[in-house]
Structure formats: structure tokens, C-alpha cells
Design a protein around this motif. Structure first.
Motif, PDB file in Angstrom:
ATOM      1  N   UNK A 135       5.395  10.914  17.304  1.00 39.86           N
ATOM      2  CA  UNK A 135       4.335  11.577  16.924  1.00 39.86           C
ATOM      3  C   UNK A 135       3.659  11.289  15.396  1.00 39.86           C
ATOM      4  N   UNK A 136       4.323  10.871  14.526  1.00 36.19           N
ATOM      5  CA  UNK A 136       3.772  10.236  13.225  1.00 36.19           C
ATOM      6  C   UNK A 136       2.801   9.147  13.594  1.00 36.19           C
ATOM      7  N   UNK A 137       3.599   8.120  14.438  1.00 40.64           N
ATOM      8  CA  UNK A 137       2.768   6.839  14.838  1.00 40.64           C
ATOM      9  C   UNK A 137       1.451   7.182  15.636  1.00 40.64           C
ATOM     10  N   UNK A 138       1.582   8.169  16.468  1.00 40.42           N
ATOM     11  CA  UNK A 138       0.377   8.195  17.280  1.00 40.42           C
ATOM     12  C   UNK A 138      -0.691   9.068  16.720  1.00 40.42           C
ATOM     13  N   UNK A 139      -0.302   9.772  15.601  1.00 42.10           N
ATOM     14  CA  UNK A 139      -1.504  10.370  14.700  1.00 42.10           C
ATOM     15  C   UNK A 139      -2.566   9.234  14.221  1.00 42.10           C
ATOM     16  N   UNK A 140      -2.049   8.120  14.273  1.00 44.85           N
ATOM     17  CA  UNK A 140      -2.857   6.949  13.772  1.00 44.85           C
ATOM     18  C   UNK A 140      -3.073   6.026  14.657  1.00 44.85           C
ATOM     19  N   UNK A 141      -2.578   6.069  15.988  1.00 44.93           N
ATOM     20  CA  UNK A 141      -2.840   4.883  16.918  1.00 44.93           C
ATOM     21  C   UNK A 141      -4.572   5.198  17.315  1.00 44.93           C
ATOM     22  N   UNK A 142      -5.216   4.036  17.069  1.00 49.20           N
ATOM     23  CA  UNK A 142      -6.668   3.972  17.442  1.00 49.20           C
ATOM     24  C   UNK A 142      -6.780   4.091  18.788  1.00 49.20           C
ATOM     25  N   UNK A 143      -7.821   4.794  19.128  1.00 46.71           N
ATOM     26  CA  UNK A 143      -8.215   4.922  20.498  1.00 46.71           C
ATOM     27  C   UNK A 143      -8.315   3.748  21.409  1.00 46.71           C
ATOM     28  N   UNK A 144      -7.821   3.389  22.473  1.00 47.69           N
ATOM     29  CA  UNK A 144      -7.945   2.400  23.206  1.00 47.69           C
ATOM     30  C   UNK A 144      -6.861   1.376  22.868  1.00 47.69           C
ATOM     31  N   UNK A 145      -6.099   1.346  21.634  1.00 50.82           N
ATOM     32  CA  UNK A 145      -5.001   0.401  21.273  1.00 50.82           C
ATOM     33  C   UNK A 145      -4.127   0.087  22.484  1.00 50.82           C
ATOM     34  N   UNK A 146      -3.774  -1.065  22.280  1.00 51.76           N
ATOM     35  CA  UNK A 146      -3.127  -1.710  23.670  1.00 51.76           C
ATOM     36  C   UNK A 146      -1.884  -0.946  23.675  1.00 51.76           C
ATOM     37  N   UNK A 147      -1.129  -0.212  22.648  1.00 48.37           N
ATOM     38  CA  UNK A 147      -0.017   0.890  22.740  1.00 48.37           C
ATOM     39  C   UNK A 147      -0.145   2.102  23.080  1.00 48.37           C
ATOM     40  N   UNK A 148      -1.482   2.275  23.670  1.00 44.77           N
ATOM     41  CA  UNK A 148      -1.789   3.689  23.877  1.00 44.77           C
ATOM     42  C   UNK A 148      -1.221   4.508  25.082  1.00 44.77           C
ATOM     43  N   UNK A 149      -0.534   3.550  26.043  1.00 40.23           N
ATOM     44  CA  UNK A 149       0.006   4.115  27.268  1.00 40.23           C
ATOM     45  C   UNK A 149       1.266   4.911  27.140  1.00 40.23           C
ATOM     46  N   UNK A 150       1.573   5.921  27.649  1.00 39.29           N
ATOM     47  CA  UNK A 150       2.678   6.994  27.450  1.00 39.29           C
ATOM     48  C   UNK A 150       3.861   6.328  26.834  1.00 39.29           C
ATOM     49  N   UNK A 151       4.361   5.329  27.429  1.00 36.74           N
ATOM     50  CA  UNK A 151       5.502   4.637  27.060  1.00 36.74           C
ATOM     51  C   UNK A 151       5.521   3.452  26.168  1.00 36.74           C
ATOM     52  N   UNK A 152       4.509   2.890  25.989  1.00 36.48           N
ATOM     53  CA  UNK A 152       4.107   1.501  25.467  1.00 36.48           C
ATOM     54  C   UNK A 152       4.690   1.597  23.853  1.00 36.48           C
ATOM     55  N   UNK A 153       4.103   2.619  23.249  1.00 39.83           N
ATOM     56  CA  UNK A 153       4.292   2.549  21.862  1.00 39.83           C
ATOM     57  C   UNK A 153       5.761   2.561  21.491  1.00 39.83           C
ATOM     58  N   UNK A 154       6.542   3.498  22.134  1.00 39.98           N
ATOM     59  CA  UNK A 154       8.023   3.580  21.573  1.00 39.98           C
ATOM     60  C   UNK A 154       9.071   2.380  22.161  1.00 39.98           C
ATOM     61  N   UNK A 155       8.396   1.846  23.358  1.00 45.75           N
ATOM     62  CA  UNK A 155       9.079   0.826  24.008  1.00 45.75           C
ATOM     63  C   UNK A 155       8.763  -0.487  23.028  1.00 45.75           C
TER      64      UNK A 155
END
Length: 195
Positions: A135-155
Motif C-alpha cells: 500500500x505504501x509503495x502503490x500510493x506513489x506508483x505513477x499511473x502507467x508505471x511498468x509495475x502497475x499490474x496487480x502482482x507486478x509490484x510485489x513480485x
């Protein structure tokens, strides 16, 4: 008169202040000891590093699970505070997260949840803490970022954390940054969040 002199030499009892200082010292020591020797390091090493007796250690952390949970909570709290800071960017929060990856074997265990799988009560706690990091990371994840897919960020966080090996903090940090670079992700300054 002599009785008064004896009392004057006795150190003041700081009560809750001493307890808070001892707990903070124990969490710092636990992070260092777990980082250097793994999560199965003797708890007595933590007490020695913190400069307190084992009784003080067990008053704060009755078992290994409690000590690991305290380190994890402190790691996650700092990432959340960084994410809440005015002007913080996604790269900046990743810099704080990367510092914790390089500093704390317990934190890496949280992100993989493997160590927690066999420990009573810690798995659910680890999963909740991992969700807070996301949640902390997603608050700052830019729209359209390469890690925006549901599992990509934590993977990607798990992939970067898997690269964090080495005998020194510097080596672990270098490997974490290399992993982020290979994933095509920019990371800000690698540092703890100190408010």
C-alpha cells in the motif's frame, strides 16, 4: 547522613523512559544480529549487542517470533512514514525499502514469507505487514508505471530482495540496486527514513 549519601549515588530509575530506550536498542540490535547471522541467531547475541541483560530482552520479546515481529514492524513503519512524507516520490520510497532490504534479513523473510510459514502466528502477521508495504509503495506508483499490474509490484520487490546477498551491507545494497536496474526501475537514495 550516610543513608542519604547512599541514595544520592543510586542511579535514577527512568521507568518507562528506560524501557523505551531498551526496546529501541533491542530492535536495532536484533536487526543487526539477524542481518549478520540469520534469523536463527542466538537471542543472547541480541541482548549483548543492545547492552542489556537477557531478562530485559525477554521482558520485551518473550521469544524469537516476537523479536522478528518487532524488527519487521519497525521496517514497515519507516517505509510507511517515508511514503507519508511530503514531496516523497516512488523512487524515494523504493530507496528506503532498499535500505531495509540490505539491512535486515528479517525483512527479506517477510517479503518472501518463507521463514514465517512454519512459525506459529507470524505468517498472518507477515502477510499483513507485506500488504502494508505494498500500500505504501502503490500510493506513489505513477499511473502507467511498468509495475502497475496487480502482482507486478510485489513480485519485483521479491525479486530484488532475492538478490540481496553478501557479507556486508554495501555488497547487499549494491546487489539490490543491480536487481532494480535489471528490472528497469529507478531507485532514489538508499537510506533509512529518519523523519
Amino acid at each position: 547522613m550516610e543513608h542519604t549519601g547512599q541514595q544520592a549515588r543510586r542511579p535514577a530509575n527512568d521507568g518507562p523512559k528506560a524501557a523505551a530506550r531498551n526496546r529501541a536498542a533491542l530492535v536495532t540490535a536484533a536487526r543487526e544480529v539477524f542481518s549478520e547471522h540469520g534469523l536463527e541467531a542466538p537471542l543472547s547475541a541480541i541482548a549483548r549487542r543492545a547492552g542489556v541483560g537477557q531478562g530485559v530482552l525477554y521482558r520485551h520479546f518473550p521469544d524469537r517470533t516476537a523479536a522478528v515481529a518487532a524488527v519487521l514492524e519497525e521496517n514497515v513503519r519507516q517505509i510507511e512514514q517515508a511514503a507519508d512524507a511530503e514531496g516523497m516520490t516512488f523512487a524515494g520510497v523504493l530507496g528506503v525499502l532498499t535500505w531495509h532490504l540490505a539491512q535486515s534479513a528479517a525483512f527479506i523473510g517477510l517479503l518472501h514469507a518463507g521463514w514465517a510459514a512454519d512459525r506459529s502466528g507470524i505468517r498472518a502477521h507477515a502477510l499483513a505487514l507485506s500488504a502494508r508495504v505494498e500500500r505504501a509503495l502503490r500510493r506513489h506508483l505513477p499511473h502507467g508505471h511498468r509495475l502497475g499490474a496487480p502482482d507486478d509490484l510485489m513480485l519485483s520487490v521479491a525479486m530484488a530482495s532475492a538478490a540481496v546477498t553478501g557479507a556486508t551491507h554495501e555488497e547487499r545494497e549494491r546487489r539490490a540496486l543491480a536487481a532494480w536496474r535489471l528490472l528497469g526501475v529507478d531507485v532514489g537514495p538508499v537510506r533509512p527514513y529518519d523523519g
